[in-house]
Enzyme design. Structure first.
Site, short mmCIF file in Angstrom:
data_model
loop_
_atom_site.label_atom_id
_atom_site.label_comp_id
_atom_site.label_asym_id
_atom_site.label_seq_id
_atom_site.Cartn_x
_atom_site.Cartn_y
_atom_site.Cartn_z
N THR A 12 0.81 -1.22 0.00
CA THR A 12 0.00 0.00 0.00
C THR A 12 0.85 1.27 0.00
OG1 THR A 12 -0.17 -0.24 2.39
CG2 THR A 12 -2.02 -1.04 1.09
N LEU A 14 3.63 4.15 1.20
CA LEU A 14 3.89 4.79 2.49
C LEU A 14 2.62 5.45 3.02
CD1 LEU A 14 7.44 6.39 2.05
CD2 LEU A 14 6.82 4.27 3.20
N HIS A 15 1.68 4.63 3.48
CA HIS A 15 0.49 5.17 4.12
C HIS A 15 0.83 5.43 5.59
CE1 HIS A 15 -0.69 1.39 6.18
NE2 HIS A 15 -0.13 0.81 5.12
N LEU A 16 -0.16 5.70 6.43
CA LEU A 16 0.09 6.20 7.78
C LEU A 16 0.97 5.30 8.64
CD1 LEU A 16 -0.39 8.51 9.68
CD2 LEU A 16 -2.50 7.42 10.41
N GLU A 87 5.37 -4.23 7.81
CA GLU A 87 4.21 -4.86 7.16
C GLU A 87 4.61 -6.12 6.43
OE1 GLU A 87 2.03 -2.07 4.80
OE2 GLU A 87 1.17 -1.22 6.58
#
Length: 87
Positions: A12, A14-16, A87
């Site tokens: 996904t 560099l999301h939060l 992740e």
């Protein structure tokens, strides 16, 4: 100043959550830590700056560290990104 290019492997981008992990790692060091992506520079110690870069999976960023602990900072951040930032 040292720099190295690294590819974001997170599905996904560099999301939060991974952005927070990247910032947490970067804040351990005294060096100024930024990364460049598509002609823009982001502060790796600022979650908002990292999120604002809109980095997606497969994108290549160049981490740039400048300061007294730059080598260690670069090695730590490259390793964190290559390991998927939790992740």
């Amino acid at each position: 100043m040292v720099s190295q290019k690294v590819v974001i492997k997170n599905p996904t981008g560099l999301h939060l959550r991974p952005a927070g992990i990247l910032c947490k790692e970067a804040m351990q060091f005294k060096s100024m830590i930024t990364f460049s992506f598509r002609g823009n520079t982001a502060n790796a110690k600022s979650v908002l700056s990292v999120l604002g870069a809109c980095v997606k999976c497969g994108d290549e960023i160049e981490l740039i560290c400048d300061g007294e602990d730059e080598e260690q900072a670069l090695n730590t951040l490259v390793s964190a990104v290559e390991n998927g930032l939790g992740e």
